[in-house]
Design an enzyme around this catalytic site. Structure first.
Site, mmCIF file in Angstrom:
data_model
loop_
_atom_site.group_PDB
_atom_site.id
_atom_site.type_symbol
_atom_site.label_atom_id
_atom_site.label_comp_id
_atom_site.label_asym_id
_atom_site.label_seq_id
_atom_site.Cartn_x
_atom_site.Cartn_y
_atom_site.Cartn_z
ATOM 1 C CG MET A 51 -7.614 7.479 7.520
ATOM 2 S SD MET A 51 -8.571 6.113 6.845
ATOM 3 C CE MET A 51 -8.821 5.095 8.277
ATOM 4 C CG ASP A 68 -2.116 -0.782 1.121
ATOM 5 O OD1 ASP A 68 -2.491 -1.081 -0.018
ATOM 6 O OD2 ASP A 68 -2.728 -1.089 2.157
ATOM 7 C CE LYS A 90 -7.017 6.971 -2.355
ATOM 8 N NZ LYS A 90 -7.864 7.769 -1.471
HETATM 9 N N1 SAH Z 1 -3.232 0.340 9.563
HETATM 10 C C1 SAH Z 1 -2.654 1.643 9.838
HETATM 11 C C2 SAH Z 1 -3.658 2.770 9.694
HETATM 12 C C3 SAH Z 1 -4.257 2.911 8.314
HETATM 13 S S1 SAH Z 1 -5.342 4.253 8.184
HETATM 14 C C4 SAH Z 1 -2.039 1.625 11.236
HETATM 15 O O1 SAH Z 1 -2.285 0.687 12.001
HETATM 16 O O2 SAH Z 1 -1.305 2.553 11.577
HETATM 17 C C5 SAH Z 1 -4.275 5.518 7.582
HETATM 18 C C6 SAH Z 1 -4.097 6.576 8.639
HETATM 19 O O3 SAH Z 1 -3.154 6.158 9.587
HETATM 20 C C7 SAH Z 1 -3.566 7.888 8.112
HETATM 21 O O4 SAH Z 1 -4.597 8.687 7.588
HETATM 22 C C8 SAH Z 1 -3.004 8.499 9.375
HETATM 23 O O5 SAH Z 1 -4.025 9.033 10.191
HETATM 24 C C9 SAH Z 1 -2.458 7.266 10.085
HETATM 25 N N2 SAH Z 1 -1.018 7.044 9.854
HETATM 26 C C10 SAH Z 1 -0.448 5.961 9.318
HETATM 27 N N3 SAH Z 1 0.908 6.080 9.307
HETATM 28 C C11 SAH Z 1 1.185 7.275 9.864
HETATM 29 C C12 SAH Z 1 2.389 7.978 10.166
HETATM 30 N N4 SAH Z 1 3.592 7.479 9.880
HETATM 31 N N5 SAH Z 1 2.274 9.183 10.753
HETATM 32 C C13 SAH Z 1 1.070 9.708 11.056
HETATM 33 N N6 SAH Z 1 -0.094 9.098 10.798
HETATM 34 C C14 SAH Z 1 -0.047 7.888 10.225
#
Ligand code: SAH
Length: 256
Positions: free
Chosen positions: A176, A39, A61
């Site tokens: 998000m 992803d 995306k």
């Molecule tokens: N499965 C992922 C989350 C996916 S949803 C997890 O467990 O972390 C995607 C959201 O995760 C983004 O919109 C943001 O809010 C957050 N996110 C993921 N990686 C990030 C990072 N390195 N820094 C800040 N926010 C992050």
């Protein structure tokens, strides 16, 4: 380490960004996979752990182009597994935290494809720690809520009970929510949270681009978040006030 048989799919968490936060199980899966579907939020450095002859397939995306639809992704996973490949499905953070991992797992079960989950460090825990924010502190909060602000259409989720969240959870970690920060701030204020309550916007957590913007709920509701960039987590609650104490060094210094 558990065996990775042919014809099997592993849903693998890549963690929030920093390679050091990848689990040994994830590294093991990547080292064996015949094909890796990954992803947009995955740190692509992780792909160096794959075999030289592994097939790497981006399904996120990118640059305005829409990602393949979820049924298309599950179809790719099922087809690759049925062709006898070891399939790694690599997702940012943890596959089961707002990552549609559960939907993919259900589709695999429905198709009779064996799978397992290699959990990852979710951004809402590991990413916050890198910003000096513990998700709990005994004297501050006995509960923490992970929230996705989105509904399927990209608007603020109407399925969330904001008054209940505001009353029941001293700390909220919003995934998000970047484009919806004003609405989130306004809903929480309307539900009785204090204007001066500390808020952090943690951007690009655990990467060299990490940036932490500290603000208040009132300023969040006013859209005052200069310098903030997606991907970001919005953290609301008194644990945010610990950040200056618990992250005395900038991230860049601490990894040097
Ligand atoms: N499965 C992922 C989350 C996916 S949803 C997890 O467990 O972390 C995607 C959201 O995760 C983004 O919109 C943001 O809010 C957050 N996110 C993921 N990686 C990030 C990072 N390195 N820094 C800040 N926010 C992050």
């Amino acid at each position: 380490m558990p065996p990775f048989p042919r014809g099997c799919v592993w849903l693998v968490g890549a963690g929030p960004g920093d390679l050091g936060l990848l689990t040994l199980q994830a590294a093991w899966a990547l080292a064996q996979a015949d094909i890796v579907f990954f992803d947009a939020l995955v740190n692509e450095e992780v792909l160096r752990l794959t075999r030289a002859d592994a097939e790497l397939s981006f399904v996120g995306k990118r640059a305005g182009r829409p990602s393949p639809k979820q049924p298309e992704i599950t179809r790719l996973l099922v087809t690759a597994a049925r062709a006898g490949k070891r399939v790694a499905r690599l997702k940012g953070g943890d596959p089961y935290v707002f990552g549609r991992g559960a939907e993919e797992a259900q589709a695999l079960v429905a198709a009779g494809v064996p799978f397992r989950v290699a959990s990852g460090v979710t951004a809402g825990v590991g990413g916050l720690a890198a910003a000096g924010i513990p998700v709990t502190h005994r004297e501050i909060n006995q509960a923490v809520t992970f929230v996705t602000a989105h509904d399927a259409g990209g608007g603020l989720s109407e399925r969330l009970d904001w008054p209940a969240l505001a009353a029941g959870s001293p700390v909220l970690v919003v995934y998000m929510g970047f484009r919806l920060m004003r609405e989130i701030g306004a809903r929480l204020l309307a539900a009785g949270r204090q204007a001066e309550e500390p808020v952090a916007i943690v951007c690009h957590a655990t990467t060299i681009r990490q940036k932490v913007i500290r603000t208040t709920l009132e300023r969040l509701a006013a859209g005052d978040a200069e310098g903030a960039e997606a991907p970001a987590l919005i953290v609301v609650g008194e644990v945010v006030a610990l950040a200056p104490v618990l992250s005395p060094f900038s991230f860049a210094e601490s990894i040097a």
